[in-house]
Design an enzyme around this catalytic site. Structure first.
Site, short mmCIF file in Angstrom:
data_model
loop_
_atom_site.label_atom_id
_atom_site.label_comp_id
_atom_site.label_asym_id
_atom_site.label_seq_id
_atom_site.Cartn_x
_atom_site.Cartn_y
_atom_site.Cartn_z
N THR A 61 -6.48 7.18 6.58
CA THR A 61 -6.31 6.14 5.57
C THR A 61 -7.71 5.68 5.16
O THR A 61 -8.66 5.83 5.93
CB THR A 61 -5.53 4.92 6.11
OG1 THR A 61 -6.26 4.36 7.22
CG2 THR A 61 -4.14 5.31 6.59
N GLY A 62 -7.79 5.13 3.97
CA GLY A 62 -9.10 4.67 3.48
C GLY A 62 -9.46 5.40 2.20
O GLY A 62 -8.58 6.00 1.55
N THR A 92 1.53 6.98 0.47
CA THR A 92 0.70 5.89 -0.06
C THR A 92 0.99 5.61 -1.53
O THR A 92 1.50 6.48 -2.25
CB THR A 92 -0.80 6.27 0.07
OG1 THR A 92 -1.61 5.14 -0.26
CG2 THR A 92 -1.17 7.41 -0.86
N ARG A 116 -4.63 9.78 -11.11
CA ARG A 116 -5.49 10.06 -9.95
C ARG A 116 -4.63 10.39 -8.72
O ARG A 116 -3.69 9.70 -8.40
CB ARG A 116 -6.34 8.83 -9.65
CG ARG A 116 -7.26 8.94 -8.42
CD ARG A 116 -6.66 8.24 -7.21
NE ARG A 116 -7.62 8.12 -6.10
CZ ARG A 116 -7.28 7.72 -4.88
NH1 ARG A 116 -6.03 7.42 -4.62
NH2 ARG A 116 -8.19 7.63 -3.94
N THR A 136 -2.22 2.65 3.33
CA THR A 136 -1.54 3.94 3.36
C THR A 136 -0.89 3.98 4.73
O THR A 136 -1.31 3.25 5.61
CB THR A 136 -2.59 5.08 3.29
OG1 THR A 136 -3.15 5.12 1.98
CG2 THR A 136 -2.02 6.44 3.64
N SER A 162 0.80 -1.23 0.00
CA SER A 162 0.00 0.00 0.00
C SER A 162 0.83 1.27 0.00
O SER A 162 0.28 2.37 -0.04
CB SER A 162 -0.92 0.00 1.22
OG SER A 162 -0.20 0.21 2.41
N1 ASP Z 1 -6.26 7.09 1.19
C1 ASP Z 1 -5.59 6.40 0.12
C2 ASP Z 1 -6.05 6.99 -1.17
O1 ASP Z 1 -7.24 7.19 -1.35
C3 ASP Z 1 -5.81 4.94 0.05
C4 ASP Z 1 -5.87 4.18 1.33
O2 ASP Z 1 -5.59 4.71 2.38
O3 ASP Z 1 -6.23 3.01 1.28
O4 ASP Z 1 -5.23 7.18 -2.03
#
Ligand code: ASP
Length: 347
Positions: A252-253, A219, A229, A201, A89
């Site tokens: 994160t997320g 990340t 993106r 992340t 990640s």
């Molecule tokens: N927040 C990160 C993103 O959207 C991805 C993640 O944390 O899973 O790029």
């Protein structure tokens, strides 16, 4: 390459911090205005991060205890994940975009000097956290993207490297084979399928015994994303945010859900209004749900994604909250441990 913020800069910052050491009780109280919420005690060395940062919080606190600046300590903490080929990640070994190219995002803030730096869609460089810190340190800008970010990194001696590991390439090839039944890629047997679009992340926030605060998030972003993106991680105010008078927060997320509420900033603002870190994170998540479009909600009105916030305040109090069950890592100056995040929607 390990670029420390210059001694001159930090002597200046340390002097400024020393000058404010006498201030916090009054200045902080005035700034936060939350009777009874903040106990006025000196912060201890503390680091809080996403759960994959358990080694990172340990490293960050060890470094701060030896005198490292809070941002330098945080960068060294997250670099453990960036350089770990088994963390899919972040950094080297991170999952690529839909074309199989790894594009990395990172941002950081240094509370004492009120500076920020970030990179987005950076290719070929294993440690975007260090590049974000260079933007913070050596430029008048805050965010560099794509080829410009890469050239900037290479001007400081970073090497252009293949960031795909055999494992992350394999995960991408299987995703590509199975992404649709009508295309010309032969599907992989369901039994051989790997996890679908894993996320991850690392966000890490630090405070030292002088109450100096920094935050950093790095990340590889949403796996198999559309090329170019940028998620929340490189967005100052979303992926992370620090106000040295109040605290720091990051996430994160699903990045898009966080960007909609400027979640790092909003969580710090909730703490400014007097909320403790965990409550501040929960309040931000409620705003996320309120701003989520129907297509991303299930029939019960719950998000179809996970999002977690991590926060620390000026006193070294910390907390985390997630939409669904999750954990975080913290080192409170004594030991590193994994703890459960507060949950918005318990199962
Ligand atoms: N927040 C990160 C993103 O959207 C991805 C993640 O944390 O899973 O790029």
């Amino acid at each position: 390459m390990s670029e420390s913020l210059s001694r001159r800069t930090f002597l200046g910052a340390a002097a400024a911090a020393a000058a404010t050491t006498a201030l916090p009780a009054d200045a902080l109280g005035a700034a936060i205005e939350a009777p009874g919420v903040f106990r006025r005690r000196a912060a201890r060395f503390t680091a809080i991060s996403s759960a994959n940062g358990i080694r990172g919080v340990q490293r960050a606190v060890e470094l701060m205890q030896k005198g490292s600046d809070t941002l330098d300590a945080g960068v060294e903490g997250v670099k453990i994940q960036e350089l770990d080929p088994n963390d899919n990640s972040v950094g080297y070994g991170g999952l690529p975009n839909e074309e199989g190219v790894v594009q990395l995002d990172a941002s950081c803030m240094h509370g004492p000097t009120k500076r920020a730096g970030a990179v987005a869609a950076l290719e070929g460089i294993k440690t975007p956290s260090e590049v974000a810190r260079l933007v913070l340190k050596y430029t008048n800008h805050i965010l560099l993207v794509g080829l410009g970010a890469k050239r900037f990194a290479m001007s400081y001696g970073f090497k252009d490297e293949d960031l795909l590991t055999p494992q992350s390439r394999e995960i991408w090839l299987r995703w590509r084979a199975n992404r649709g039944h009508e295309d010309d890629w032969v599907d992989v047997l369901d039994t051989e399928q790997m996890v679908v679009r894993p996320t991850g992340t690392i966000n890490l926030n630090t405070i030292n015994d002088k109450g100096e605060i920094s935050s950093i998030t790095t990340t590889s972003g949403l796996a198999f994303k559309i090329p170019g993106r940028a998620g929340d991680s490189p967005i100052v105010g979303a992926g992370q945010y620090t106000d040295n008078a109040i605290g720091a927060a990051g996430s994160t997320g699903l990045g898009e859900a966080n960007i909609m509420v400027c979640g790092g900033f909003l969580t710090v603002e909730h703490m400014r209004q007097g909320m403790r870190p965990t409550d501040a994170c929960l309040a931000t998540l409620k705003r996320v749900v309120a701003l989520t479009p129907p297509r991303l909600l299930d029939p019960q009105g719950k998000p179809k994604f996970q999002l977690t916030f991590y926060a620390i305040n000026k006193l070294g109090e910390y907390g985390s909250a997630a939409i669904y069950a999750g954990t975080y890592a913290v080192h409170d100056g004594t030991e590193a441990k994994i703890r459960d995040s507060a949950v918005l929607f318990p199962k």
